[in-house]
Write a protein that holds these residues in place. Structure first.
Motif, mmCIF file in Angstrom:
data_model
loop_
_atom_site.group_PDB
_atom_site.id
_atom_site.type_symbol
_atom_site.label_atom_id
_atom_site.label_comp_id
_atom_site.label_asym_id
_atom_site.label_seq_id
_atom_site.Cartn_x
_atom_site.Cartn_y
_atom_site.Cartn_z
ATOM 1 N N TRP A 52 9.323 -15.106 -66.244
ATOM 2 C CA TRP A 52 8.967 -15.409 -64.848
ATOM 3 C C TRP A 52 8.602 -14.155 -64.075
ATOM 4 N N LEU A 53 9.368 -13.104 -64.283
ATOM 5 C CA LEU A 53 9.254 -11.909 -63.447
ATOM 6 C C LEU A 53 8.985 -10.680 -64.306
ATOM 7 N N VAL B 153 10.594 -22.054 -59.023
ATOM 8 C CA VAL B 153 11.549 -22.252 -60.125
ATOM 9 C C VAL B 153 11.289 -23.599 -60.803
ATOM 10 N N ARG B 154 11.020 -24.615 -60.003
ATOM 11 C CA ARG B 154 10.770 -25.939 -60.585
ATOM 12 C C ARG B 154 9.508 -25.919 -61.456
ATOM 13 N N ALA B 155 8.470 -25.260 -60.964
ATOM 14 C CA ALA B 155 7.234 -25.170 -61.757
ATOM 15 C C ALA B 155 7.505 -24.490 -63.099
ATOM 16 N N GLU C 94 2.719 -22.875 -64.240
ATOM 17 C CA GLU C 94 2.711 -21.620 -63.495
ATOM 18 C C GLU C 94 2.721 -21.977 -62.001
ATOM 19 N N PRO C 95 3.643 -21.448 -61.241
ATOM 20 C CA PRO C 95 3.665 -21.774 -59.810
ATOM 21 C C PRO C 95 2.463 -21.159 -59.092
ATOM 22 N N SER C 96 2.185 -21.660 -57.900
ATOM 23 C CA SER C 96 1.145 -21.034 -57.075
ATOM 24 C C SER C 96 1.577 -19.614 -56.735
ATOM 25 N N ALA C 97 0.591 -18.780 -56.434
ATOM 26 C CA ALA C 97 0.889 -17.379 -56.110
ATOM 27 C C ALA C 97 1.841 -17.303 -54.914
ATOM 28 N N ALA D 282 4.133 -19.573 -53.855
ATOM 29 C CA ALA D 282 5.500 -19.964 -54.211
ATOM 30 C C ALA D 282 6.135 -18.869 -55.070
ATOM 31 N N ARG D 283 5.356 -18.359 -56.015
ATOM 32 C CA ARG D 283 5.851 -17.302 -56.898
ATOM 33 C C ARG D 283 6.346 -16.092 -56.094
ATOM 34 N N ALA D 284 5.561 -15.700 -55.091
ATOM 35 C CA ALA D 284 5.933 -14.530 -54.289
ATOM 36 C C ALA D 284 7.248 -14.747 -53.555
ATOM 37 N N ARG D 285 7.496 -15.989 -53.158
ATOM 38 C CA ARG D 285 8.746 -16.273 -52.447
ATOM 39 C C ARG D 285 9.962 -16.041 -53.348
ATOM 40 N N PHE D 286 9.785 -16.311 -54.658
ATOM 41 C CA PHE D 286 10.893 -16.070 -55.591
ATOM 42 C C PHE D 286 10.926 -14.613 -56.048
ATOM 43 N N ALA D 287 9.767 -14.061 -56.343
ATOM 44 C CA ALA D 287 9.701 -12.750 -56.993
ATOM 45 C C ALA D 287 9.876 -11.594 -56.013
#
Lengths: 315, 315
Positions: free
Chosen positions: B64-65, B174-176, B182-185, B187-192
Motif C-alpha cells: 500500500w505504502l 483501505v477498503r479499496a 487501487e484507491p483514487s489518488a 483517498a490514497r493521500a488521506r491514508f498515506a
C-alpha cells in the motif's frame, strides 16, 4: 555526544553501519544522537530520553519468560540507557502489541512487569499504546532528568576501565534455551530480571566517571562503541573480567543481553573504589583495563593479545 | 484528564475494555493516563508525550505504502496525539524493526518519512532504536510543550461539536486495497500522507476549545471517548458531517485511520469561525452537532436517530 546527523561514532559491524546510514539520512533534523539516550534541553532542564523495542522471537521467546518478566526486562533495558548517562528516571511509556488470542491477564501481567521496573527506579508509568500484532511486541520509552550527564565520548588515554557486576550470565541462559536445555536459576535470573544500574550510574558520575555505556551489545561490542565515541582504544585485561558463576570466559567477554555499566574513571582512581561500590550496591565494580591512544578494542590475556570478534550478534 | 489508575474513561468496545484493565493493573504507579498524550510536569514545564506503535499487516501493508509514506504516517499519527491536546511538538524518537532482507535504502527512506513529518511541525528527530523483526514495526514517540493543554474531559452540555477536514477518505482507501482495487489518488493521500493538525489544535485552544480528541478510531468511536471522558452525550447531526470527495456517508461517520480533530467549542461560537479556520488552514472546520446531558453518542439524520455501531475496528 551531540551530532548533527553526519555520522555517529559506533563500533564496527553491519548492524551499526545501518544505524550510521539512517542517522546520515536524517541530515540536519537529527540532534543529540549517539549516546545511549538522547539528551535534550526542554524548559531549561536537561532530559534524557530513550526508546527500546523488543520483539518476540528476536529478543525473547514466550517459552523463556513469563509476561511479568517480559515487561520487566523490556523496561529495564530502556532504563539501563538512562543509567548509562547518569540520568534519574521520571516516567515510562510502553507501546504494546499482542496477538488477539492472548488473554487480558497476559497483557496486564506484562504491564505489571513494566510498572514494577518503573517503580523500582522511582519512575511513574505515564501511558502507552495498545495494538494487535502477530508477535508480542513492546516498545518502552523512558524519560529522565540528566542535569550532569555522562557521555560515551569522554574517555581519555590514562583513564582506567571498570565494569559493574559479573558478566556472561544472560547469554549463558540464552544459549541453554537455544540448545533445548533449561538454564540454571542464576543464569536465568540474569536474563529475565536484569537490574537497571540507575543509582550506580549516578554514583559513578559523582566519582568522576569520564565516559559510560551499558553492555547491551556485550563487553567487547560496547567497549568498541565507547572507544569510537571517545577516539581512543579500550584495552581489556581478560583475566580481570568478573565472570558470572554460570558463565564461561567467552560469554563474559563477548556475550550481550545484560545491562551492566562499562565506565572510564580517572587513572588515579584507587582499586578500593570497587570495595566501596560493592558495600554500597552489593555487586562488584572491577578495574578491568585502561584507555590508551589509538582506536578500537584490544583484549589482552596473560599479557598476549586475544582475537575476539566484536560480541555475539542477537540470536 | 489525570487518573490514578482506577479506571480510564473510554468509549465502549472490547479493545477499550483491555486498555481499562491494563490501566487498572498499573494501580498507584499510573499517572496522567486517558488523554491522547500523557501530560506531565518536568522541570516546571508541562510536557505532552505520546507513543504510537504501527505494525505491518495490522496498520498498513507494504504493497500500500512506500517506505517514506510508512515513516510519515507513523510519525503523523503520533504527532496527531499532540495536536489533540494542543501541544507544540519539540522532538521525535523512532524505534524501528525491519526484516533482515530489507535493504538499507528501505530503512533510510522510512526514517526520512519520520524526519519529514517531524520537520513539518518544527520538531527534531532525537534518536531511536533499530532492531530486526519479521514484520516492519515502527514505534514513534513524540514530546511536545503543552503550557495550556486541552483534554477530552472538558465538554459541557450546551457546547457545540465541530470537526476539522473532510472525513472517510482514509478508510475508503483501505477498503479499496482490501478488495484488490487501487484507491483514487485523493483517498490514497488521506491514508498515506495524513496531516497532523498541530497549528489547528493550538488555534482551536485559543478560540476556547473545551475538549478535543483526534479521530484515529473514527468519528463515532472517538466521539464516544470524548463523551465518556466528559460525562456527556455527543449528538452528531449526520447530514452536517463533511464527507471526503472519495468517501460515502458511512465511511465518514464510522471510518477511522485519519487524524482530524473533533472539538467541543462553547455554544455561542458563531458558525463564521469555520470560515476563519478555512481561510487560515485551507481545510474546513464544520459545526456537526452539540453536547447534551447524558452518556454516549447519538447520531441523528433528518431528525431521526441512526444506529451506528461505534466505528470500524482495525482491519
Amino acid at each position: 555526544m551531540t551530532e548533527g546527523g553526519d555520522g555517529v561514532a559506533l563500533g564496527p559491524g553491519p548492524e551499526f553501519d545501518r544505524i550510521r546510514a539512517v542517522w546520515r539520512a536524517l541530515g540536519g533534523h537529527g540532534a543529540a544522537l549517539g549516546d545511549d539516550a538522547a539528551l535534550v534541553e526542554v524548559g531549561g532542564e536537561r532530559l534524557a530520553i530513550s526508546t527500546d523495542l523488543a520483539i518476540e522471537g528476536q529478543h525473547f521467546r514466550l517459552g523463556w519468560l513469563d509476561p511479568v518478566e517480559i515487561g520487566w526486562r523490556a523496561a529495564a533495558g530502556a532504563l539501563s540507557d538512562l543509567a548509562a548517562v547518569a540520568a534519574q528516571p521520571v516516567g515510562v511509556l510502553a507501546s504494546v502489541g499482542v496477538p488477539g488470542e492472548r488473554s487480558e491477564a497476559f497483557l496486564t501481567e506484562l504491564m505489571d512487569g513494566v510498572a514494577r521496573a518503573a517503580a523500582y527506579v522511582g519512575a511513574k508509568v505515564w501511558g502507552g499504546d495498545l495494538v494487535r500484532s502477530e508477535h508480542v511486541t513492546i516498545d518502552v520509552v523512558v524519560v529522565g532528568r540528566a542535569p550532569a550527564p555522562v557521555s560515551r565520548a569522554g574517555a581519555r588515554p590514562g583513564d582506567g576501565l571498570w565494569v559493574t557486576g559479573r558478566l556472561g550470565g544472560a547469554v549463558t541462559a540464552v544459549r541453554a534455551w537455544s540448545e533445548g536445555r533449561e538454564p540454571s536459576a542464576e543464569a536465568r535470573a540474569r536474563f529475565a530480571h536484569p537490574t537497571p544500574r540507575i543509582a550506580e550510574g549516578a554514583w559513578l558520575r559523582d566519582r568522576g566517571a569520564r565516559a559510560m555505556i551499558d553492555l547491551s551489545d556485550g563487553l567487547v561490542g560496547d567497549a568498541g562503541h565507547l572507544a569510537a565515541a571517545s577516539g581512543v582504544v579500550c584495552v581489556i585485561e581478560a583475566d580481570r573480567v568478573p565472570i558470572h558463576a554460570s558463565a564461561d570466559w567467552e560469554s563474559a567477554i563477548a556475550g550481550g543481553e545484560e545491562y551492566e555499566l562499562l565506565v572510564a574513571l580517572p587513572g588515579e582512581t584507587p582499586d578500593s573504589l570497587g570495595r566501596e561500590f560493592e558495600v554500597e550496591f552489593g555487586v562488584p565494580l572491577t578495574h578491568i583495563g585502561r584507555i590508551e591512544e589509538g582506536t578500537g578494542v584490544r583484549v589482552v590475556r596473560n599479557g598476549q593479545p586475544v582475537d575476539v570478534e566484536g560480541g555475539f550478534s542477537h540470536f
